[in-house]
Enzyme design. Sequence first.
Site, PDB file in Angstrom:
ATOM      1  N   CYS A   1      16.665  34.286   2.173  1.00 18.67           N
ATOM      2  CA  CYS A   1      17.703  33.829   1.260  1.00 18.67           C
ATOM      3  C   CYS A   1      18.455  35.010   0.674  1.00 18.67           C
ATOM      4  O   CYS A   1      18.199  36.161   0.996  1.00 18.67           O
ATOM      5  CB  CYS A   1      17.076  33.011   0.125  1.00 18.67           C
ATOM      6  SG  CYS A   1      15.971  31.717   0.709  1.00 18.67           S
TER       7      CYS A   1
ATOM      8  N   LEU B   1      18.516  30.052   3.192  1.00 18.94           N
ATOM      9  CA  LEU B   1      18.362  29.845   4.626  1.00 18.94           C
ATOM     10  C   LEU B   1      17.017  29.150   4.779  1.00 18.94           C
ATOM     11  O   LEU B   1      15.963  29.760   4.620  1.00 18.94           O
ATOM     12  CB  LEU B   1      18.370  31.183   5.376  1.00 18.94           C
ATOM     13  CG  LEU B   1      18.175  31.119   6.893  1.00 18.94           C
ATOM     14  CD1 LEU B   1      19.310  30.350   7.552  1.00 18.94           C
ATOM     15  CD2 LEU B   1      18.049  32.521   7.477  1.00 18.94           C
TER      16      LEU B   1
ATOM     17  N   ILE C   1      13.724  27.802   6.017  1.00 22.56           N
ATOM     18  CA  ILE C   1      12.801  28.164   7.090  1.00 22.56           C
ATOM     19  C   ILE C   1      11.522  27.327   7.005  1.00 22.56           C
ATOM     20  O   ILE C   1      11.049  26.800   7.997  1.00 22.56           O
ATOM     21  CB  ILE C   1      12.431  29.664   7.021  1.00 22.56           C
ATOM     22  CG1 ILE C   1      13.691  30.538   7.092  1.00 22.56           C
ATOM     23  CG2 ILE C   1      11.447  30.027   8.120  1.00 22.56           C
ATOM     24  CD1 ILE C   1      14.419  30.489   8.408  1.00 22.56           C
TER      25      ILE C   1
ATOM     26  N   ASN D   1      13.469  35.686  -2.189  1.00 23.79           N
ATOM     27  CA  ASN D   1      14.005  35.953  -0.858  1.00 23.79           C
ATOM     28  C   ASN D   1      12.882  36.512  -0.007  1.00 23.79           C
ATOM     29  O   ASN D   1      12.306  37.547  -0.340  1.00 23.79           O
ATOM     30  CB  ASN D   1      15.148  36.970  -0.950  1.00 23.79           C
ATOM     31  CG  ASN D   1      15.584  37.474   0.413  1.00 23.79           C
ATOM     32  OD1 ASN D   1      15.485  36.774   1.405  1.00 23.79           O
ATOM     33  ND2 ASN D   1      16.083  38.705   0.455  1.00 23.79           N
TER      34      ASN D   1
ATOM     35  N   ASP E   1       6.597  28.202   0.490  1.00 26.85           N
ATOM     36  CA  ASP E   1       5.901  29.391  -0.010  1.00 26.85           C
ATOM     37  C   ASP E   1       6.476  29.835  -1.350  1.00 26.85           C
ATOM     38  O   ASP E   1       5.798  30.534  -2.117  1.00 26.85           O
ATOM     39  CB  ASP E   1       5.957  30.523   1.012  1.00 26.85           C
ATOM     40  CG  ASP E   1       7.359  30.848   1.495  1.00 26.85           C
ATOM     41  OD1 ASP E   1       8.294  30.093   1.180  1.00 26.85           O
ATOM     42  OD2 ASP E   1       7.531  31.853   2.214  1.00 26.85           O
TER      43      ASP E   1
ATOM     44  N   SER F   1      10.496  41.002  15.694  1.00 31.41           N
ATOM     45  CA  SER F   1      10.941  42.287  16.232  1.00 31.41           C
ATOM     46  C   SER F   1       9.763  43.252  16.280  1.00 31.41           C
ATOM     47  O   SER F   1       8.709  43.012  15.685  1.00 31.41           O
ATOM     48  CB  SER F   1      12.064  42.878  15.365  1.00 31.41           C
ATOM     49  OG  SER F   1      11.526  43.439  14.176  1.00 31.41           O
TER      50      SER F   1
END
Length: 642
Positions: free
Chosen positions: A2, A55, A57, A80, A105, A374
């Site tokens: 976020c 955002l 998730i 965030n 969370d 990643s």
Amino acid sequence: MCGIAGFFDPRRRWSPQDGQRIAAGMAAELVHRGPDDAGAHAEPESDLAFGFRRLAIVDLTEAGHQPMVSASGRSVIVFNGEIYNAEDLRRDLAARGIRFRGHSDTEVLLEACEAWGINETLPRLIGMFAFAVFDRTTRRLSLARDRFGKKPLYLAQHGGAVLFGSELRALRAHPLFEAVQDDRALSAFLRYGWVPAPLSIYKDVEQLPPGGLAAIGTDGAVRVERWWRADDIAAAAKANPLEGSDGELLDRLDDVLKDSVRRRLVADVPLGAFLSGGIDSSLIVALMQEVGGGQTKTFSIGFEEAAFDEAPHARAVARHLGTDHHEFYVSSSEALATVPDLPEVWDEPFADSSQIPMLLVSRLARRQVTVALSGDGGDEIFAGYNRYAQMAAIMRIVRRTPGAVRWLARLGHGLVTAPALAPLHGLLPPLLHSRAERWLGRIAAIDGVEIFEPGYRMMLQQGLEPERVFPRAEELQEPLWSGQLAHRFPGVTERCQMLDTLSYLPDDILVKVDRATMAASLEARAPLLDHRVFDMAWRLPERMKLRQGVGKWALRELLYRRVPRQLVDRPKMGFGVPIDRWLRGPLRDWAEDLLDARRLSQGGILDADAVGKLWQRHLAGQNWQYPLWCILMAEAWRRRWL
């Protein structure tokens, strides 16, 4: 993932309605970080306001909406990031009688801070995060950042108020914000190509350091401390080494890495991974295939220039592992089309040219997934950079004859820069001349008994000595480069690793990844930057990291268990683009507009004459791509934001 923003104003200059409107406006600047939902909250006492962009998730329902108030009504949070052990913490909190309204969370973090206190909660967290939590009882605001600095958090003090946000653009939206350039930050940027924490490009604005915790009192006073420090943890780990055979230690590391990857596969949205075909990303993808129980979506970028094209290697690894692989070949024109976007995406000067492919692969991945894993962190933690061996070789030479080497370097530097000898300079190939000037100057500048930190800092820097192009250059004396790590990390490789972990990793690599992915509304997760992996890596014997001059030995061996050696054993490639050629060709008009002497002079920041000479030398065939990229990114940022 976020975007968060807000402010604390002890003077209470705004009504709750106006405070909420201001916070919502700050958060609106972060819509790319959170396109799915928005929220704002202001306290009735009108001293605090939070803004938020989401955002989604985990827990896509209204139960995950922020700002979030605790079940008791005592605390308010904006958060965030991701807490990967949220379910473990949820069970512990439920055992204390806490009842949860959803499964986000965020709610777990909020209730944990209230139940255990923030100082006890932070060490329990496995994750990446930046959050602000307000205690209505004590009227205290706390800001916290994760261990490695994966999630950004800026903190400003203007007009007696404290402003904070995930990106600088959010702070600029507050009516008290003053956009005044910090010359120390610009000086550091021109040297490194990034702005080192705790500085920011603006005066009176700081980055909360990795592992940082800020407490803001009722009077607006800010106290910053470190709740976690990489150097302390690594030193303690070294003092408690692991014992066992190579095979036993590899098995233990394998288990930790599997758990790290498994925890990062929790999401209520599509998930994939970046794959370059290198050691780190290939191992992460292989582990995802193992523990995820499904076909992983993988993404890679290819380039027309063979020297920069990793796509064939990624394709071969993906084929062997059986992933759902997607690659995007980028033409020069497509890559160049992103360049004007860079000062918008990085709202603070940033000049790692791999920002271009990072932005492109993030946009590619976002077409199909919302989360991508990643391999970031492998080089720093498992000693993978080629420069570690280079630094060891330099130290062997310099320590034998330091005075003579510096004297010869000063003499050589004088010969290749003296105006009176300019006719002779033409006898040297342009590329050799520029390299000789840079490296002789770097060695000549080393002074004093302790030469390690100055030498390695010069190896790291992408730019040049700021005073060469910036008349007001004012460099901050950074304690990190004073030799303070020498007694705990005396070895060349381990000290290079720690210097990278404390500077290059959070200030360059993680800034690049965060801004590029979030500009595409994509969440990036880095399993190798789990603090448990970090702790174990520093407990491993050095032979497990560096063997016969080759780094990341343990990661390589774990990968060889899953992927044929011939698919991944190849020289290390940087995630780069041919900036030197582009500047002489398709980017020349763009660069010459930014370097126009008249406009530089009007800007009153950079020395137009010095910059012009550097540009002409590059056009003549010398390679000054990285210093010029720093200058170009600084000027592009100035035109966009100042």
